[in-house]
Design an enzyme around this catalytic site. Structure first.
Site, PDB file in Angstrom:
ATOM      1  N   THR A 123     -19.185   5.779   6.390  1.00 19.04           N
ATOM      2  CA  THR A 123     -19.956   5.791   5.150  1.00 19.04           C
ATOM      3  C   THR A 123     -21.404   6.156   5.475  1.00 19.04           C
ATOM      4  OG1 THR A 123     -18.533   4.068   4.231  1.00 19.04           O
ATOM      5  CG2 THR A 123     -20.685   4.376   3.192  1.00 19.04           C
ATOM      6  N   LYS A 167       0.855  -1.184   0.000  1.00 17.96           N
ATOM      7  CA  LYS A 167       0.000   0.000   0.000  1.00 17.96           C
ATOM      8  C   LYS A 167       0.894   1.238   0.000  1.00 17.96           C
ATOM      9  CE  LYS A 167      -3.786   2.219   2.576  1.00 17.96           C
ATOM     10  NZ  LYS A 167      -4.732   2.071   3.717  1.00 17.96           N
ATOM     11  N   LYS A 211     -18.158  -1.869   6.008  1.00 15.37           N
ATOM     12  CA  LYS A 211     -18.901  -1.876   4.753  1.00 15.37           C
ATOM     13  C   LYS A 211     -18.331  -3.007   3.910  1.00 15.37           C
ATOM     14  CE  LYS A 211     -15.963   1.896   3.013  1.00 15.37           C
ATOM     15  NZ  LYS A 211     -15.976   3.262   2.449  1.00 15.37           N
ATOM     16  N   ASP A 218     -15.823   1.864  10.357  1.00 12.03           N
ATOM     17  CA  ASP A 218     -15.834   1.936   8.894  1.00 12.03           C
ATOM     18  C   ASP A 218     -16.233   0.610   8.257  1.00 12.03           C
ATOM     19  OD1 ASP A 218     -15.624   3.352   6.546  1.00 12.03           O
ATOM     20  OD2 ASP A 218     -13.479   2.995   6.286  1.00 12.03           O
ATOM     21  N   ASP A 258      -8.516  -1.641   6.274  1.00 20.06           N
ATOM     22  CA  ASP A 258      -8.649  -0.185   6.327  1.00 20.06           C
ATOM     23  C   ASP A 258      -9.080   0.301   7.715  1.00 20.06           C
ATOM     24  OD1 ASP A 258      -8.829   2.488   5.851  1.00 20.06           O
ATOM     25  OD2 ASP A 258     -10.000   2.311   4.023  1.00 20.06           O
ATOM     26  N   ASN A 283     -14.750  -2.998   2.645  1.00 15.27           N
ATOM     27  CA  ASN A 283     -13.648  -3.177   3.592  1.00 15.27           C
ATOM     28  C   ASN A 283     -13.559  -4.603   4.144  1.00 15.27           C
ATOM     29  OD1 ASN A 283     -12.692  -0.605   3.311  1.00 15.27           O
ATOM     30  ND2 ASN A 283     -13.704   0.201   5.135  1.00 15.27           N
TER      31      ASN A 283
END
Length: 233
Positions: free
Chosen positions: A150, A16, A117, A115, A133, A120
């Site tokens: 989100t 990354k 979702k 976070d 993440d 992820n």
């Protein structure tokens, strides 16, 4: 400068790369530092492992576990992101239980994820998920007031900026279960403001297409999506 705990020479990794200039422009310096420190600390079967970090004059680099199965989002929405695929109850339960295990682990640290979702959640070669993440993750002992996440997954107390704790993560689990079983988030709308209004109105206005085939799942989602944090599972 580098920091590394990786000893598996010959193993393929994912790299990354974060441009320093972009990080500074977006005022994400502190978040990136926190994500790096937390990623190096976390060790769980369902969390993407970070083996080490290093940097040069232009960029920051994270050496991550390579996961080849893609995002859970693709399982639900296809490559183009337009489909709405409802998963079988057993498969949805498998993914939801895995997320619950991660929450049990990080909440004991105590860390909020904030976070969740399908984007992820990666699927590894054996079919297990890897939570990725941790840019919005934060160590919280009581409550915090930062608004992040989100729109479709935000808890009402976060939208209303009343301060939040671990309850926001369990709220997101309810959103995820509904999306896995129906193909879309329960408070999905055309724009974020409409989504927020639906969230504030509450779960009583949500349509459950799996009501008949899986009433227990519906009951679980309803209890995870309680507006009152103290009433929420």
């Amino acid at each position: 400068k580098s920091s590394s705990t990786f000893e598996g020479a010959g193993t393929m990794l994912a790299l990354k790369v974060l441009g320093k200039e972009t990080v500074v422009e977006m005022r994400q310096t502190r978040n990136v530092q926190d994500e790096r420190d937390l990623s190096l600390r976390l060790r769980h079967a369902f969390v993407l492992e970070c083996y080490g970090t290093f940097q040069d004059a232009a960029s920051l680099y994270l050496m991550l576990e390579l996961v080849r199965g893609g995002e859970l989002y693709r399982r639900l929405h296809g490559d183009e992101g337009a489909d709405e695929i409802a998963l079988p109850a057993a498969e949805a339960a498998f993914y939801a239980q895995s997320v619950a295990c991660v929450y049990e682990y990080i909440h004991a640290l105590p860390v909020l994820y904030r976070d969740l979702k399908p984007e992820n959640l990666l699927i590894d070669a054996r079919g297990y998920i890897k939570v990725v993440d941790f840019g919005f993750a934060k160590r919280v002992f009581t409550r915090t007031y930062t608004v992040c996440g989100t729109p479709e997954y935000l808890a009402p107390e976060l939208i209303m900026m009343k301060g939040h704790g671990k309850g926001v993560d369990w709220w997101t689990l309810g959103i995820l279960i509904h999306e896995l079983l129906s193909g879309h988030a329960p408070f999905d709308a055309r724009d974020p403001m409409e989504t927020y209004q639906k969230i504030i109105k509450g779960v009583n206005h949500v349509h459950f297409p799996y009501r008949e085939r899986d009433p227990e799942a519906m009951d679980l989602v309803r209890n995870l999506l309680k507006r009152s944090v103290i009433s929420r599972i």
